[in-house]
Scaffold this motif. Structure first.
Motif, PDB file in Angstrom:
ATOM      1  N   GLU A  71       0.842  -1.199   0.000  1.00  0.00           N
ATOM      2  CA  GLU A  71       0.000   0.000   0.000  1.00  0.00           C
ATOM      3  C   GLU A  71       0.881   1.253   0.000  1.00  0.00           C
ATOM      4  OE1 GLU A  71      -3.237   0.080  -0.133  1.00  0.00           O
ATOM      5  OE2 GLU A  71      -3.810  -1.990   0.289  1.00  0.00           O
ATOM      6  N   ASP A  72       0.440   2.265  -0.707  1.00  0.00           N
ATOM      7  CA  ASP A  72       1.135   3.545  -0.739  1.00  0.00           C
ATOM      8  C   ASP A  72       0.646   4.385   0.438  1.00  0.00           C
ATOM      9  OD1 ASP A  72       2.285   5.970  -1.233  1.00  0.00           O
ATOM     10  OD2 ASP A  72       1.366   6.264  -3.193  1.00  0.00           O
ATOM     11  N   LEU A  73       1.503   4.568   1.441  1.00  0.00           N
ATOM     12  CA  LEU A  73       1.083   5.307   2.636  1.00  0.00           C
ATOM     13  C   LEU A  73       0.894   6.790   2.371  1.00  0.00           C
ATOM     14  CD1 LEU A  73       2.986   3.746   5.662  1.00  0.00           C
ATOM     15  CD2 LEU A  73       0.849   3.058   4.567  1.00  0.00           C
ATOM     16  N   ALA A 100       5.148  13.085   3.718  1.00  0.00           N
ATOM     17  CA  ALA A 100       3.866  12.909   3.032  1.00  0.00           C
ATOM     18  C   ALA A 100       3.079  11.763   3.659  1.00  0.00           C
ATOM     19  CB  ALA A 100       4.097  12.646   1.552  1.00  0.00           C
ATOM     20  N   ALA A 101       3.777  10.715   4.080  1.00  0.00           N
ATOM     21  CA  ALA A 101       3.099   9.592   4.721  1.00  0.00           C
ATOM     22  C   ALA A 101       2.503  10.008   6.067  1.00  0.00           C
ATOM     23  CB  ALA A 101       4.073   8.433   4.904  1.00  0.00           C
ATOM     24  N   ARG A 107      -4.393  12.572   8.067  1.00  0.00           N
ATOM     25  CA  ARG A 107      -5.642  12.866   7.346  1.00  0.00           C
ATOM     26  C   ARG A 107      -6.726  11.842   7.661  1.00  0.00           C
ATOM     27  NH1 ARG A 107      -8.506  11.157   3.150  1.00  0.00           N
ATOM     28  NH2 ARG A 107      -7.001   9.518   2.618  1.00  0.00           N
ATOM     29  N   VAL A 108      -6.342  10.570   7.740  1.00  0.00           N
ATOM     30  CA  VAL A 108      -7.350   9.534   7.952  1.00  0.00           C
ATOM     31  C   VAL A 108      -7.681   9.330   9.430  1.00  0.00           C
ATOM     32  CG1 VAL A 108      -6.705   8.367   5.822  1.00  0.00           C
ATOM     33  CG2 VAL A 108      -5.675   7.625   7.986  1.00  0.00           C
ATOM     34  N   THR A 109      -7.050  10.122  10.312  1.00  0.00           N
ATOM     35  CA  THR A 109      -7.353  10.081  11.743  1.00  0.00           C
ATOM     36  C   THR A 109      -8.390  11.150  12.052  1.00  0.00           C
ATOM     37  OG1 THR A 109      -5.062   9.412  12.181  1.00  0.00           O
ATOM     38  CG2 THR A 109      -6.360  10.164  14.062  1.00  0.00           C
TER      39      THR A 109
END
Length: 236
Positions: A71-73, A100-101, A107-109
């Motif tokens: 997966e691209d973190l 960037a990771a 962002r997803v938190t």
């Protein structure tokens, strides 16, 4: 519950090491886990941390496991705020763009959720009980040719979280201590004689001397190895 993923004998062996377990105790405590939460584990090749996180939730909630090899973190397939907490262990040191990771994991938190990053300061590795010239040669080879992109990742996590704009940033160093070569070998690969020569973990021509000296130090009981890992946590 954790998403199904195959176990990996080598990563399971690393996870069973008491010193790494100490690191995870610090990390899991920093996540402030609660029943029913949805957790993302962006893992380093195995799902053992996800299984431990699922056990901490007591069979409630959900733990989603990602293998960063697949997966691209920096571009996760989840909406913003999808997770109550995110755990990422020994991954950022390998990435071309760890900043960037980290931004993507944040962002997803969800707002108010916690992001916990765990990584190694490879430049802190030290070995005692072996001839100094062998230790210096193997350490130099490890840092120059074997370890991932960012040797200092562990100690830079606090700065990276602050620059991402996150809140309540903390960073805790955990010194791993090994007085037994066999225990150390599961975490420090250049001490593992079962890893074949073509892996390049020991400089050419020094393998026999290195592992011979390692065995002697273990027999004498004066072997010691240390390395520092960092647990950094922030609130989104």
């Amino acid at each position: 519950m954790a998403h199904d993923a195959p176990g990996n004998p080598y990563t399971d062996l690393i996870a069973a090491n008491p010193e790494l377990q100490r690191v995870r105790e610090v990390a899991f405590a920093a996540l402030h886990l609660e029943p029913g939460q949805c957790i993302l584990d962006a893992g380093c090749g195995g799902d053992e941390a996800a299984r431990l996180l699922a056990a901490r939730l007591g069979g409630t909630g959900e733990v989603v496991w990602l293998d960063y090899h697949r997966e691209d973190l920096t571009c996760l397939p989840y909406p913003g705020g999808r997770f109550d907490a995110v755990h990422c262990e020994r991954v950022l040191q390998t990435l071309a763009d760890p900043g960037a990771a980290i931004a993507e994991l944040a962002r997803v938190t969800r707002p108010g959720g916690r992001l916990c990053l765990v990584d190694t300061d490879w430049e802190s590795v030290a070995v005692d009980g072996l001839p100094a010239h062998l230790v210096a040669a193997v350490r130099h080879h490890l840092l120059a040719t074997v370890v991932g992109r960012h040797l200092d990742m562990g100690r830079t996590l606090r700065r990276r979280l602050l620059r991402t704009g996150l809140l309540e940033v903390t960073a805790v160093p955990v010194a791993l201590y090994f007085a037994d070569p066999m225990s150390a070998a599961t975490v420090l690969p250049m001490l593992n004689p079962e890893i074949p020569p073509h892996a390049g973990l020991v400089p050419p021509g020094l393998r026999e001397d290195w592992f011979g000296a390692l065995s002697e130090a273990g027999s004498r009981g004066d072997f010691l190895a240390t390395i520092t890992m960092w647990v950094a946590t922030a609130v989104v």
